[in-house]
Design a protein around this motif. Structure first.
Motif, mmCIF file in Angstrom:
data_model
loop_
_atom_site.group_PDB
_atom_site.id
_atom_site.type_symbol
_atom_site.label_atom_id
_atom_site.label_comp_id
_atom_site.label_asym_id
_atom_site.label_seq_id
_atom_site.Cartn_x
_atom_site.Cartn_y
_atom_site.Cartn_z
ATOM 1 N N LEU A 1 27.957 60.634 31.065
ATOM 2 C CA LEU A 1 27.574 59.239 31.323
ATOM 3 C C LEU A 1 28.773 58.550 31.963
ATOM 4 N N TYR A 2 28.712 58.384 33.280
ATOM 5 C CA TYR A 2 29.903 57.988 34.044
ATOM 6 C C TYR A 2 29.410 57.486 35.393
ATOM 7 N N HIS A 3 30.066 56.443 35.909
ATOM 8 C CA HIS A 3 29.642 55.888 37.201
ATOM 9 C C HIS A 3 28.112 55.651 37.206
ATOM 10 N N GLU A 4 27.411 56.059 38.275
ATOM 11 C CA GLU A 4 25.952 55.866 38.376
ATOM 12 C C GLU A 4 25.198 56.401 37.159
ATOM 13 N N ASP B 1 35.907 46.232 17.092
ATOM 14 C CA ASP B 1 35.959 44.773 17.260
ATOM 15 C C ASP B 1 34.686 44.170 17.832
ATOM 16 N N VAL B 2 33.769 45.020 18.273
ATOM 17 C CA VAL B 2 32.568 44.505 18.940
ATOM 18 C C VAL B 2 31.596 43.925 17.901
ATOM 19 N N ASN B 3 31.007 42.801 18.236
ATOM 20 C CA ASN B 3 29.945 42.258 17.385
ATOM 21 C C ASN B 3 28.613 42.865 17.851
ATOM 22 N N TYR B 4 28.168 43.866 17.105
ATOM 23 C CA TYR B 4 26.992 44.634 17.535
ATOM 24 C C TYR B 4 25.691 43.857 17.362
ATOM 25 N N GLU B 5 25.727 42.843 16.499
ATOM 26 C CA GLU B 5 24.517 42.042 16.275
ATOM 27 C C GLU B 5 24.216 41.163 17.481
ATOM 28 N N THR B 6 25.271 40.580 18.033
ATOM 29 C CA THR B 6 25.037 39.521 19.030
ATOM 30 C C THR B 6 25.551 39.822 20.434
ATOM 31 N N ASP B 7 26.549 40.707 20.580
ATOM 32 C CA ASP B 7 27.271 40.737 21.862
ATOM 33 C C ASP B 7 26.965 41.904 22.796
ATOM 34 N N VAL B 8 26.192 42.881 22.329
ATOM 35 C CA VAL B 8 25.892 43.988 23.250
ATOM 36 C C VAL B 8 24.672 43.598 24.087
ATOM 37 N N PRO B 9 24.855 43.452 25.416
ATOM 38 C CA PRO B 9 23.754 42.976 26.262
ATOM 39 C C PRO B 9 22.713 44.068 26.505
ATOM 40 N N GLU B 10 21.615 43.707 27.148
ATOM 41 C CA GLU B 10 20.698 44.712 27.687
ATOM 42 C C GLU B 10 21.439 45.394 28.835
ATOM 43 N N PRO B 11 21.237 46.701 29.028
ATOM 44 C CA PRO B 11 21.937 47.337 30.158
ATOM 45 C C PRO B 11 21.494 46.715 31.481
ATOM 46 N N LYS B 12 22.436 46.595 32.418
ATOM 47 C CA LYS B 12 22.109 46.052 33.743
ATOM 48 C C LYS B 12 21.173 47.000 34.482
ATOM 49 N N ALA B 13 20.410 46.428 35.411
ATOM 50 C CA ALA B 13 19.539 47.271 36.243
ATOM 51 C C ALA B 13 20.402 47.944 37.309
ATOM 52 N N TYR B 14 20.030 49.154 37.685
ATOM 53 C CA TYR B 14 20.787 49.903 38.690
ATOM 54 C C TYR B 14 20.494 49.384 40.099
ATOM 55 N N VAL B 15 21.533 49.059 40.843
ATOM 56 C CA VAL B 15 21.368 48.707 42.253
ATOM 57 C C VAL B 15 22.146 49.734 43.079
ATOM 58 N N ARG B 16 21.416 50.456 43.914
ATOM 59 C CA ARG B 16 21.997 51.582 44.646
ATOM 60 C C ARG B 16 23.233 51.186 45.450
ATOM 61 N N ASN B 17 24.300 51.911 45.213
ATOM 62 C CA ASN B 17 25.566 51.785 45.937
ATOM 63 C C ASN B 17 26.196 50.398 45.864
ATOM 64 N N GLN B 18 25.859 49.684 44.785
ATOM 65 C CA GLN B 18 26.469 48.365 44.571
ATOM 66 C C GLN B 18 26.904 48.224 43.121
ATOM 67 N N ILE B 19 27.202 49.331 42.462
ATOM 68 C CA ILE B 19 27.543 49.170 41.048
ATOM 69 C C ILE B 19 28.997 48.705 40.902
ATOM 70 N N VAL B 20 29.238 47.923 39.865
ATOM 71 C CA VAL B 20 30.591 47.512 39.487
ATOM 72 C C VAL B 20 30.781 48.018 38.062
ATOM 73 N N LEU B 21 31.788 48.847 37.857
ATOM 74 C CA LEU B 21 31.955 49.425 36.528
ATOM 75 C C LEU B 21 32.498 48.381 35.562
ATOM 76 N N PRO B 22 31.981 48.365 34.344
ATOM 77 C CA PRO B 22 32.368 47.324 33.389
ATOM 78 C C PRO B 22 33.712 47.589 32.704
ATOM 79 N N ASN B 23 34.448 46.518 32.433
ATOM 80 C CA ASN B 23 35.661 46.624 31.623
ATOM 81 C C ASN B 23 35.353 46.364 30.149
ATOM 82 N N SER B 24 34.311 45.591 29.911
ATOM 83 C CA SER B 24 34.061 45.207 28.518
ATOM 84 C C SER B 24 33.458 46.367 27.743
#
Ligand SMILES: [Zn+2]
Length: 626
Positions: free
Chosen positions: A333-336, A369-392
């Motif tokens: 599970l990496y990049h795309e 340290d992550v608040n699993y109840e409130t802070d984990v978002p829905e995964p972003k939708a995939y946009v071909r060749n425009q992904i930005v890898l997350p730091n959070s």
């Protein structure tokens, strides 16, 4: 005085040689092989149903047994026995092991009763950086000494990593040494043997299959500057209407996975490899090592890259099954491929191990340290060749959780605290604590282990980050303060607490993320903090001088290392103070000084600082120029 040892399984030459060494060095006893009836110590390897290492050590009145359920397990148990006699495996290499010399009486009087099961199945490290043969061998040797069982050779063999060292890339002060593919292969074979005698769980390859499909060997790693022959063009990804190598490098080039020729060829190559390399326990099947290079042809547009990936993995599993091969396949599970599939599912989950690789994550906080109840978002939708890898961590974890919904088989995290991020931690204590807390929390993420993708020479000024990693993967209930005392009191002697205070301060005022290109480059707050680091290092000189003079042996060497590190930290903090204040010319001048210092003195700390890699990260991420 001698000790008689019986080995239940024959062919324990390596284990016996280790016994002989430690009995003699630590207890001044001669270890001899003996029959079961005559033995003082019985060594038993008995396979159990579980695949979690389980060890048992009993010693009473000079007689006892060591039992484990795997070859690496029994080795872990032997090193653990000597840990009980005070041996501390501080860094890779026997010369870095600390102990007091005892006698046969200590053996006769000692009472030990240990029964333990490892907290995690996967406990390992993956090769990165620039490495000599000895660096790699010593690291593999160190793994079971700190509770680990797994090593991962990236690519077909470690050619790329050896090449960087023997050709001294980025260090023009050093003379190039003889090196070629034959030398690399010969070293690689010896390394495989080192893993085999220890029973280390063997992971291999990863990136490179896509290049192999095009006829380029994966052993050359990130080789670039190549041109794709016309007849191969239909196999590679179409980008902006063109089919070419991505940045001229096969390993970075994605393929046209809608073309069945691609999947067929890839499966054939992987199956052949698995057939030839039965010694590989986990074969990694990853795609290209770049992002936003995915095929834009009309057929590929209809699918997510991960759906195409799972299709190929299913095809691979079918052929492996047909061929009677039980090789485990690791998928990534990496990049795309962070974006979970929507249509496909792995049909034979037993075949696969899922590897979560959050390469751009922050190391300023832990999974804990992550608040699993409130802070984990829905995964972003995939946009071909425009992904930005997350730091959070939150966004990274959102992808893991989406994958977990379609795959609940074996899995582990492939993490990066000691690949880039550690260079930003000038005391190595912050990164140690993040590793500790991440592993402490790992079971909550339903991950069955941890493989660290890292520089093998990550020990400047100490190897506590890896030590903590190994100990926690073995037993995730260890106490952090206790680990610190166990490690640093052996390394530095009576004044160890003073060293920890100094290093923890250096860590508190430096930033893993800044060095790793996360966050604004202009950062006056951080700049002021780096100034504190410079002062801390300056003030430490008299303490280091006095202690170096006072000590002998290993501890003297360690205080000297701390002295080299003090000078490095002072210069590096000053360069970072300037660059984060926006003073680029002055920062670059100071960086030249760092470069000169580490290049000129490389051999004084060769095992602990990967000069190639810190320069590469400083250049590609931190913002300095070569
Ligand atoms: Zn395509």
């Amino acid at each position: 005085m001698s000790i008689k040892i019986w080995y239940q399984t024959e062919e324990q030459e390596f284990l016996h040689a280790e016994m002989q060494h430690y009995f003699e060095a630590v207890l001044q006893m001669q270890a001899e092989k003996a029959s079961e009836q005559d033995a003082d110590l019985k060594v038993i390897v008995e396979k159990e149903d579980t695949d979690m290492d389980h060890i048992c050590i009993e010693l009473h009145g000079g007689k006892g047994k060591i039992q484990a359920d795997s070859q690496v397990g029994v080795l872990i148990a032997v090193y653990r026995l000597f840990h009980e006699f005070g041996v501390r495996y501080l860094r890779p290499g026997r010369k870095n092991e600390f102990f007091q010399v005892l006698s046969g009486n200590d053996w006769a009087e000692k009472e030990i009763s240990i029964e333990e099961t490892a907290s995690f199945r996967h406990r390992g490290v993956c090769i990165e950086g620039a490495d000599s043969y000895e660096n790699l061998r010593d690291f593999i040797d160190w793994l079971p000494k700190i509770g680990m069982n797994t090593f991962f050779i990236q690519f077909e063999n470690p050619y790329s990593f050896f090449k960087r060292w023997y050709e001294h890339e980025f260090n023009p002060y050093a003379e190039k040494e003889p090196f070629n593919t034959e030398i690399a292969q010969e070293m690689s074979d010896r390394i495989d043997q080192e893993m085999k005698v220890r029973g280390i769980v063997h992971h291999r390859v990863g990136h490179g299959w896509t290049g192999e499909v095009l006829g380029y060997s994966s052993k050359y790693g990130w080789e670039s500057g190549l041109t794709l022959p016309e007849e191969k063009k239909h196999l590679v990804a179409e980008l902006n209407g063109k089919r070419e190598l991505f940045d001229t490098a096969p390993i970075l080039t994605s393929l046209d996975f809608a073309n069945p020729e691609v999947g067929n060829k890839m499966v054939e190559l992987i199956v052949n490899y698995a057939k030839e390399r039965r010694d590989v326990d986990y074969l990694h099947v990853w795609l290209s090592d770049a992002r936003n290079n995915i095929c834009e042809c009309e057929h590929c547009q209809k699918d997510l890259p991960s759906d195409q990936y799972v299709r190929i993995l299913n095809q691979l599993d079918e052929v492996l099954t047909k061929e009677g091969l039980d090789t485990k396949i690791c998928f990534l599970l990496y990049h795309e491929l962070l974006f979970a599939p929507e249509k496909e599912k792995l049909k034979n989950p037993e075949r696969f191990t899922m590897m979560f690789a959050p390469i751009t994550r922050t190391f300023e906080m832990s999974y804990e340290d992550v608040n699993y109840e409130t802070d984990v978002p829905e995964p972003k939708a995939y946009v071909r060749n425009q992904i930005v890898l997350p730091n959070s961590l939150e966004e990274n974890l959102s992808y893991l959780f989406a994958w977990k919904k379609m795959f609940d088989g074996d899995s582990f995290v492939y993490d990066y605290p000691l690949g880039r991020a550690h260079y930003g931690d000038l005391g190595y204590m912050k990164i140690s604590h993040v590793i500790y807390r991440d592993i402490h929390f790992l079971k909550n993420l339903q991950l069955n282990g941890y493989i660290s993708c890292q520089e093998l020479r990550a020990g400047f000024p100490h190897n506590f980050p890896n030590y903590v990693m190994g100990q926690m993967l073995w037993n995730n209930t260890r106490d952090y303060e206790e680990l610190k005392e166990e490690y640093f009191s052996s390394m530095y002697g009576e004044n160890w607490k003073e060293v920890i205070t100094y290093l923890e301060n250096l860590s508190a005022y430096s930033s893993c993320d800044y060095f790793n290109a996360i966050g604004e480059r202009l950062n006056p707050v951080l700049s002021a903090r780096y100034e504190v680091c410079v002062n801390l290092a300056e003030e430490m000189l008299p303490v280091i001088e006095a202690n170096t003079a006072k000590r002998d042996g290993l501890q003297k060497q360690e205080w000297k290392q701390l002295g080299y590190h003090r000078e490095y930290a002072m210069k590096m903090a000053e360069a970072l103070r300037l660059i984060s204040a926006g003073k680029h010319t002055e920062a670059q001048r100071m960086w030249r000084d760092v470069l000169d210092f580490i290049r000129r003195n490389e051999m004084a700390f060769q095992q602990n600082l990967d000069v190639y890699r810190v320069i590469e990260v400083a250049k590609n991420y931190a913002g300095f120029k070569l």
